[in-house]
Design an enzyme around this catalytic site. Structure first.
Site, mmCIF file in Angstrom:
data_model
loop_
_atom_site.group_PDB
_atom_site.id
_atom_site.type_symbol
_atom_site.label_atom_id
_atom_site.label_comp_id
_atom_site.label_asym_id
_atom_site.label_seq_id
_atom_site.Cartn_x
_atom_site.Cartn_y
_atom_site.Cartn_z
ATOM 1 N N GLU B 46 0.830 -1.213 0.000
ATOM 2 C CA GLU B 46 0.000 0.000 0.000
ATOM 3 C C GLU B 46 0.866 1.265 0.000
ATOM 4 O O GLU B 46 0.643 2.193 -0.786
ATOM 5 C CB GLU B 46 -0.923 0.029 1.231
ATOM 6 C CG GLU B 46 -1.918 -1.120 1.350
ATOM 7 C CD GLU B 46 -2.869 -1.225 0.186
ATOM 8 O OE1 GLU B 46 -3.041 -0.238 -0.557
ATOM 9 O OE2 GLU B 46 -3.447 -2.311 -0.014
ATOM 10 N N ASN B 50 1.386 3.934 -3.024
ATOM 11 C CA ASN B 50 1.048 5.349 -2.824
ATOM 12 C C ASN B 50 2.182 6.263 -3.282
ATOM 13 O O ASN B 50 1.942 7.287 -3.938
ATOM 14 C CB ASN B 50 0.762 5.635 -1.344
ATOM 15 C CG ASN B 50 -0.661 5.287 -0.950
ATOM 16 O OD1 ASN B 50 -1.499 5.011 -1.801
ATOM 17 N ND2 ASN B 50 -0.931 5.292 0.342
ATOM 18 N N ARG B 105 -8.924 3.568 -8.091
ATOM 19 C CA ARG B 105 -8.339 3.279 -6.785
ATOM 20 C C ARG B 105 -9.479 3.022 -5.801
ATOM 21 O O ARG B 105 -10.526 3.659 -5.874
ATOM 22 C CB ARG B 105 -7.491 4.464 -6.279
ATOM 23 C CG ARG B 105 -6.430 4.958 -7.255
ATOM 24 C CD ARG B 105 -5.428 3.912 -7.613
ATOM 25 N NE ARG B 105 -4.898 3.231 -6.436
ATOM 26 C CZ ARG B 105 -4.271 2.070 -6.493
ATOM 27 N NH1 ARG B 105 -4.117 1.434 -7.626
ATOM 28 N NH2 ARG B 105 -3.810 1.522 -5.399
#
Lengths: 117, 147
Positions: B46, B50, B105
């Site tokens: 994650e 990002n 997303r």
């Protein structure tokens, strides 16, 4: 480990088997291939067999959510089967189980959608 | 036990799986359970994703720094980029919020990090980048039994 996606059409059902890890790197290709089958016509429902999907992150959730909307627009159902614990936790956390149905096996999922396996 | 490591990688999506494997391998002496290993791999994925998508907006000239330290049974992981920064950290942490809905997303990245780790700290400044620090305590059950 990368992702291998198998697509197969059974009557009006698109059956997808995902093997490996689904992250942001793999999500783009999966999305394009999956959309291609949905747009080709003749498909109403989707079954995704997750037995051999060993890892997924939120990028994978995005792909499922996006295709769920497409399948819903076709008046169909999305069913996942043989989901493994690591992936299941992510589905639970995101609330995807509220809209995506789940079955223990691929045979159960096919019979739910009226396809004789 | 005490140990630490630091790696730098190009902001390329190919490196997401690399980052997961590096940390999973580094913390293996703690003998993590399958659940713990999955949690660690997911949060790394994650945070690095990002940095690539949001920090550098897919410019692979960007550099992502991944550092991990073990102190007794605590694992601290730091993921740093020198990208554009997060405009509003509180908003970014809202479940289902995404600044890039066009990219499909899910907006669940920070929610997953909060759920899978014991502590999360985000430092971000416009034009300078973002640093996410995550802490997880291992073997808590064994310690409780020992007491």
């Amino acid at each position: 480990m990368s992702l291998v996606s198998h697509f197969e059409q059974k009557e009006h059902v698109l059956l997808i088997r995902l093997v490996g890890e689904l992250d942001h790197h793999e999500a783009g290709t999966l999305k394009v291939d999956w959309e291609h089958y949905l747009n080709a016509g003749g498909i109403q429902h989707v079954i995704v067999n997750l037995e051999d999907l060993t890892f997924m992150d939120s990028s994978g959730l995005g792909v499922f959510l996006g295709r769920y909307k497409q399948v819903k627009a076709l008046g169909g159902e999305m069913v996942v089967c043989a989901i493994q614990k690591p992936v299941k936790r992510l589905f639970e956390l995101s609330g995807l189980f509220k809209v995506i149905q789940t079955e223990a096996t691929e045979i159960d999922a096919l019979s739910r959608l009226g396809v004789a396996s | 036990m005490n140990n630490h490591m630091k790696v730098e990688m190009a902001a390329k999506s190919e490196n997401e799986s690399f980052a997961r494997v590096v940390v999973a391998s580094f913390i293996s002496p703690l003998d993590p359970t399958m659940d713990e290993l999955t949690e660690i791999k997911t949060v790394i994925s994650e945070a690095v994703t990002n940095a690539i998508i949001h920090g550098y907006e897919d410019d692979d000239d960007g550099v992502v720094v991944l550092a991990c330290s073990i102190s007794n049974d605590d694992v601290t992981i730091m993921i740093q980029d020198y990208g554009r920064g997060i405009d509003n950290v509180q908003e970014a942490m809202e479940p289902m919020y995404t600044s890039k809905p066009e990219l499909e997303r899910s907006g669940m990245g920070f929610t997953i990090m909060e759920n899978f780790m014991d502590q999360i700290d985000i430092h971000s400044s416009a034009g300078a980048g973002t640093t996410v620090t995550l802490v997880k305590r291992f073997n808590q059950n064994q310690q409780q039994i020992a007491k």
